[in-house]
Design an enzyme around this catalytic site. Structure first.
Site, mmCIF file in Angstrom:
data_model
loop_
_atom_site.group_PDB
_atom_site.id
_atom_site.type_symbol
_atom_site.label_atom_id
_atom_site.label_comp_id
_atom_site.label_asym_id
_atom_site.label_seq_id
_atom_site.Cartn_x
_atom_site.Cartn_y
_atom_site.Cartn_z
ATOM 1 N N ASP A 31 0.869 -1.180 0.000
ATOM 2 C CA ASP A 31 0.000 0.000 0.000
ATOM 3 C C ASP A 31 0.900 1.223 0.000
ATOM 4 O OD1 ASP A 31 -2.075 1.997 0.815
ATOM 5 O OD2 ASP A 31 -3.275 0.192 1.133
ATOM 6 N N PHE A 80 -6.771 -4.193 -4.981
ATOM 7 C CA PHE A 80 -7.675 -3.157 -4.458
ATOM 8 C C PHE A 80 -7.131 -1.744 -4.698
ATOM 9 C CE2 PHE A 80 -8.413 -6.710 -1.432
ATOM 10 C CZ PHE A 80 -9.781 -6.819 -1.513
ATOM 11 N N SER A 124 -16.562 -2.158 -10.076
ATOM 12 C CA SER A 124 -17.682 -1.485 -9.414
ATOM 13 C C SER A 124 -18.937 -1.574 -10.271
ATOM 14 C CB SER A 124 -17.297 -0.018 -9.221
ATOM 15 O OG SER A 124 -18.432 0.753 -8.921
ATOM 16 N N THR A 126 -20.628 0.711 -10.933
ATOM 17 C CA THR A 126 -20.664 1.949 -11.719
ATOM 18 C C THR A 126 -20.424 1.672 -13.215
ATOM 19 O OG1 THR A 126 -19.919 4.261 -11.655
ATOM 20 C CG2 THR A 126 -18.217 2.610 -11.434
ATOM 21 N N TYR A 149 -13.551 8.389 -12.425
ATOM 22 C CA TYR A 149 -13.342 7.226 -11.552
ATOM 23 C C TYR A 149 -13.990 5.986 -12.179
ATOM 24 C CZ TYR A 149 -14.514 3.783 -8.021
ATOM 25 O OH TYR A 149 -14.708 2.582 -7.367
ATOM 26 N N LYS A 153 -12.473 2.187 -13.965
ATOM 27 C CA LYS A 153 -12.888 0.793 -13.727
ATOM 28 C C LYS A 153 -13.245 0.108 -15.054
ATOM 29 C CE LYS A 153 -12.404 0.865 -9.295
ATOM 30 N NZ LYS A 153 -11.226 0.197 -8.722
ATOM 31 N N TYR A 177 -18.462 -4.620 -7.322
ATOM 32 C CA TYR A 177 -19.090 -4.404 -6.018
ATOM 33 C C TYR A 177 -20.259 -3.456 -6.177
ATOM 34 C CZ TYR A 177 -14.157 -5.138 -4.544
ATOM 35 O OH TYR A 177 -12.869 -5.564 -4.382
ATOM 36 N N PHE A 178 -21.302 -3.708 -5.384
ATOM 37 C CA PHE A 178 -22.377 -2.730 -5.280
ATOM 38 C C PHE A 178 -21.984 -1.761 -4.145
ATOM 39 C CE2 PHE A 178 -25.373 -3.438 -8.655
ATOM 40 C CZ PHE A 178 -24.682 -4.443 -9.310
HETATM 41 P P1 NAD Z 1 -9.608 2.563 0.145
HETATM 42 O O1 NAD Z 1 -9.210 3.904 -0.319
HETATM 43 O O2 NAD Z 1 -9.899 2.385 1.585
HETATM 44 O O3 NAD Z 1 -8.510 1.476 -0.293
HETATM 45 C C1 NAD Z 1 -7.682 1.631 -1.405
HETATM 46 C C2 NAD Z 1 -6.261 1.472 -0.923
HETATM 47 O O4 NAD Z 1 -5.372 1.601 -2.042
HETATM 48 C C3 NAD Z 1 -5.852 2.545 0.103
HETATM 49 O O5 NAD Z 1 -5.262 1.911 1.216
HETATM 50 C C4 NAD Z 1 -4.836 3.412 -0.652
HETATM 51 O O6 NAD Z 1 -3.863 3.964 0.214
HETATM 52 C C5 NAD Z 1 -4.263 2.405 -1.647
HETATM 53 N N1 NAD Z 1 -3.708 2.982 -2.868
HETATM 54 C C6 NAD Z 1 -4.268 3.907 -3.685
HETATM 55 N N2 NAD Z 1 -3.453 4.165 -4.723
HETATM 56 C C7 NAD Z 1 -2.348 3.383 -4.587
HETATM 57 C C8 NAD Z 1 -1.157 3.181 -5.308
HETATM 58 N N3 NAD Z 1 -0.904 3.879 -6.410
HETATM 59 N N4 NAD Z 1 -0.248 2.299 -4.868
HETATM 60 C C9 NAD Z 1 -0.482 1.579 -3.730
HETATM 61 N N5 NAD Z 1 -1.583 1.727 -2.981
HETATM 62 C C10 NAD Z 1 -2.515 2.611 -3.403
HETATM 63 O O7 NAD Z 1 -10.861 2.103 -0.731
HETATM 64 P P2 NAD Z 1 -11.792 0.820 -0.607
HETATM 65 O O8 NAD Z 1 -13.162 1.310 -0.349
HETATM 66 O O9 NAD Z 1 -11.193 -0.179 0.285
HETATM 67 O O10 NAD Z 1 -11.764 0.321 -2.112
HETATM 68 C C11 NAD Z 1 -10.894 -0.699 -2.555
HETATM 69 C C12 NAD Z 1 -11.077 -0.889 -4.047
HETATM 70 O O11 NAD Z 1 -12.439 -1.222 -4.298
HETATM 71 C C13 NAD Z 1 -10.791 0.360 -4.877
HETATM 72 O O12 NAD Z 1 -10.174 -0.044 -6.079
HETATM 73 C C14 NAD Z 1 -12.161 0.935 -5.130
HETATM 74 O O13 NAD Z 1 -12.206 1.710 -6.296
HETATM 75 C C15 NAD Z 1 -12.982 -0.331 -5.266
HETATM 76 N N6 NAD Z 1 -14.409 -0.115 -4.999
HETATM 77 C C16 NAD Z 1 -14.789 0.457 -3.812
HETATM 78 C C17 NAD Z 1 -16.138 0.698 -3.575
HETATM 79 C C18 NAD Z 1 -16.582 1.354 -2.291
HETATM 80 O O14 NAD Z 1 -17.708 1.817 -2.225
HETATM 81 N N7 NAD Z 1 -15.767 1.412 -1.243
HETATM 82 C C19 NAD Z 1 -17.089 0.335 -4.532
HETATM 83 C C20 NAD Z 1 -16.665 -0.268 -5.722
HETATM 84 C C21 NAD Z 1 -15.312 -0.490 -5.938
HETATM 85 C C1 UD1 Z 2 -21.253 6.399 -5.358
HETATM 86 C C2 UD1 Z 2 -20.640 6.793 -6.666
HETATM 87 C C3 UD1 Z 2 -20.238 5.543 -7.424
HETATM 88 C C4 UD1 Z 2 -19.272 4.722 -6.591
HETATM 89 C C5 UD1 Z 2 -19.907 4.403 -5.236
HETATM 90 C C6 UD1 Z 2 -18.897 3.749 -4.355
HETATM 91 C C7 UD1 Z 2 -21.611 8.961 -7.277
HETATM 92 C C8 UD1 Z 2 -22.519 9.690 -8.233
HETATM 93 N N1 UD1 Z 2 -21.568 7.619 -7.434
HETATM 94 O O1 UD1 Z 2 -22.379 5.602 -5.629
HETATM 95 O O2 UD1 Z 2 -19.628 5.863 -8.646
HETATM 96 O O3 UD1 Z 2 -18.940 3.493 -7.235
HETATM 97 O O4 UD1 Z 2 -20.333 5.629 -4.601
HETATM 98 O O5 UD1 Z 2 -19.482 3.303 -3.203
HETATM 99 O O6 UD1 Z 2 -20.955 9.575 -6.443
HETATM 100 N N2 UD1 Z 2 -26.927 10.014 -0.464
HETATM 101 C C9 UD1 Z 2 -27.594 10.986 0.262
HETATM 102 N N3 UD1 Z 2 -26.858 11.798 1.070
HETATM 103 C C10 UD1 Z 2 -25.492 11.691 1.210
HETATM 104 C C11 UD1 Z 2 -24.827 10.679 0.455
HETATM 105 C C12 UD1 Z 2 -25.574 9.873 -0.382
HETATM 106 O O7 UD1 Z 2 -28.813 11.110 0.186
HETATM 107 O O8 UD1 Z 2 -24.880 12.468 1.955
HETATM 108 C C13 UD1 Z 2 -27.724 9.102 -1.318
HETATM 109 C C14 UD1 Z 2 -27.359 9.129 -2.797
HETATM 110 O O9 UD1 Z 2 -28.101 10.097 -3.476
HETATM 111 C C15 UD1 Z 2 -27.698 7.685 -3.212
HETATM 112 C C16 UD1 Z 2 -27.424 6.866 -1.938
HETATM 113 O O10 UD1 Z 2 -27.451 7.795 -0.861
HETATM 114 O O11 UD1 Z 2 -29.064 7.580 -3.504
HETATM 115 C C17 UD1 Z 2 -26.083 6.171 -1.949
HETATM 116 O O12 UD1 Z 2 -25.058 7.114 -2.232
HETATM 117 P P1 UD1 Z 2 -23.490 6.734 -2.181
HETATM 118 O O13 UD1 Z 2 -23.203 6.070 -0.884
HETATM 119 O O14 UD1 Z 2 -22.733 7.953 -2.518
HETATM 120 O O15 UD1 Z 2 -23.333 5.616 -3.302
HETATM 121 P P2 UD1 Z 2 -23.714 5.663 -4.865
HETATM 122 O O16 UD1 Z 2 -24.416 6.893 -5.233
HETATM 123 O O17 UD1 Z 2 -24.408 4.387 -5.172
#
Ligand code: NAD
Ligand code: UD1
Length: 338
Positions: A31, A80, A124, A126, A149, A153, A177-178
């Site tokens: 990381d 990740f 994702s 997304t 972003y 993906k 992931y959702f």
């Molecule tokens: P996070 O930011 O907690 O974890 C990502 C980790 O990657 C962090 O520890 C960060 O320091 C590290 N990192 C970033 N760039 C790097 C680099 N260049 N070299 C080495 N390390 C690096 O996020 P998360 O929520 O744990 O997400 C993990 C993965 O899942 C990400 O790729 C994210 O896009 C994807 N994802 C997350 C969600 C979500 O809602 N959390 C949803 C869909 C996909």
């Molecule tokens: C968001 C991102 C998506 C990403 C995902 C990661 C946007 C437009 N989309 O999705 O690309 O993959 O996070 O987890 O940013 N909400 C509120 N108040 C808040 C925050 C959110 O009402 O302060 C609502 C949003 O309108 C949505 C729901 O909560 O309806 C979930 O929001 P969020 O957690 O941001 O996730 P996504 O929108 O699904």
């Protein structure tokens, strides 16, 4: 043989490390700590009672990656590492393309050099864009992402598909992931966003702990049962289980496969707020505000492919996730800075 976990100090990565260690796997974590702290890996050691190497390494640093692959007996990678803030990606698209796509290309090149051709990638929901109607399934054409972003993906998925098509030795698992929520049941690791949270659950929990005054609910005029946005909230522990089974599958089956990791159930913003209040007994004040640009009304998974092929199904519900988030948040109001 060990699995290299990139971004393993982050929110989903650290939880997955716990599940990998509990499943008896050896892990090596890298990381760059751009969005995490080495303290999360220390907590993973405490939870599991197991040790593992944690190396500060940026995935864009080919030389350092090369050293890691030379030093350890790595047979697979769970990837990740990446930047994930949607709003920031619109301000800094080049940084996102460089870190996420550039970094992944370097990682894949070093993997190939060392003959490691098995990767599980954090994608994702997304990538489904705006044109499909939920439930989303893996057969639907991906595309039409609405921010850099999301586009990283989509592009990385394509790069991995191309790689698998170019060489039958590769195993690629694309996990879409959702909405991951929740924390480890111990309350020792969880989500610790920098600054103002963008996502709903961390915002709710920061209001509950008194760090923010009230939640803004972004729109109550969507075409959904209560007018607020509907999402598929999946407990991070279920997500972590999904990685363990996807890795086992990738280690035994070549080619590229895509799996949704979701619950298949849509939950509205107000339903999540109510569930949080019920699970914790803490009130979450909110106001209804305008819609957030770029949001869709409804997103949830068709998770049947993961169940059919991986034998995986989400087991925890939103009450479990609310309870575990609260346990983490109330004991660590400032995340790993506490
Ligand atoms: P996070 O930011 O907690 O974890 C990502 C980790 O990657 C962090 O520890 C960060 O320091 C590290 N990192 C970033 N760039 C790097 C680099 N260049 N070299 C080495 N390390 C690096 O996020 P998360 O929520 O744990 O997400 C993990 C993965 O899942 C990400 O790729 C994210 O896009 C994807 N994802 C997350 C969600 C979500 O809602 N959390 C949803 C869909 C996909
Ligand atoms: C968001 C991102 C998506 C990403 C995902 C990661 C946007 C437009 N989309 O999705 O690309 O993959 O996070 O987890 O940013 N909400 C509120 N108040 C808040 C925050 C959110 O009402 O302060 C609502 C949003 O309108 C949505 C729901 O909560 O309806 C979930 O929001 P969020 O957690 O941001 O996730 P996504 O929108 O699904």
């Amino acid at each position: 043989m060990a699995v290299l976990v990139t971004g393993g100090a982050g929110y989903i990565g650290s939880q997955t490390c716990v599940h990998l260690l509990e499943a008896g796997k050896e892990i090596v974590v890298i990381d760059n700590f751009s969005n995490s702290s080495p303290k999360s890996s220390q907590a993973v050691r405490e939870i599991t009672g197991k040790d593992f190497p944690l190396i500060e390494c940026d995935i864009r640093d080919e030389e350092k990656l090369d050293e890691v692959f030379s030093q350890y007996d790595i047979d697979s990678v769970i990837h990740f590492a990446g930047l994930k803030a949607v709003g920031e990606s619109c301000q800094k698209p080049l940084e996102y393309y460089d870190n996420n796509i550039g970094g992944t290309v370097k990682l894949l090149s070093v993997m190939r050099k060392h003959g490691v051709k098995c990767i599980v990638f954090s994608s994702s929901a997304t990538v489904y864009g705006e044109k499909h109607t939920a439930p989303f399934n893996e057969e639907m054409e991906a595309g039409g992402t609405t921010n850099p972003y999301g586009t990283t993906k989509l592009f990385i998925e394509q790069i991995l598909k191309d790689l698998a098509a170019s060489d039958p030795e590769w195993s690629v698992s694309l996990l879409r992931y959702f909405n991951p929520i929740g924390a480890h049941i111990s309350g020792k690791i969880g989500e610790a966003p920098n600054g103002i949270p963008n996502n709903l659950m961390p915002y709710i929990s920061q209001v509950a702990v008194g760090k923010r005054e009230k939640l803004s609910v972004f729109g109550d005029d969507y075409d959904t049962p209560d007018g607020t946005g509907v999402r598929d909230y999946i407990h991070v522990a279920d997500l972590a289980d999904g990685h363990v089974v996807a890795l086992d599958r990738a280690l035994s089956v070549k080619g590229c496969e895509i799996f949704n990791l979701g619950t298949g159930k849509g939950v509205s913003v107000l339903e999540l707020v109510n569930a949080f209040q019920k699970a914790t007994g803490v009130k979450v004040p909110y106001v209804i505000t305008a819609r957030r640009p770029g949001d869709i009304a409804t997103s949830y998974a068709d998770p049947s492919k993961a169940e059919r092929i991986l034998g995986w199904k989400a087991k925890r519900d939103i009450f479990d996730a609310c309870r575990d988030t609260w346990n983490w948040q109330k004991n660590n109001p400032n995340g790993f800075d506490d």
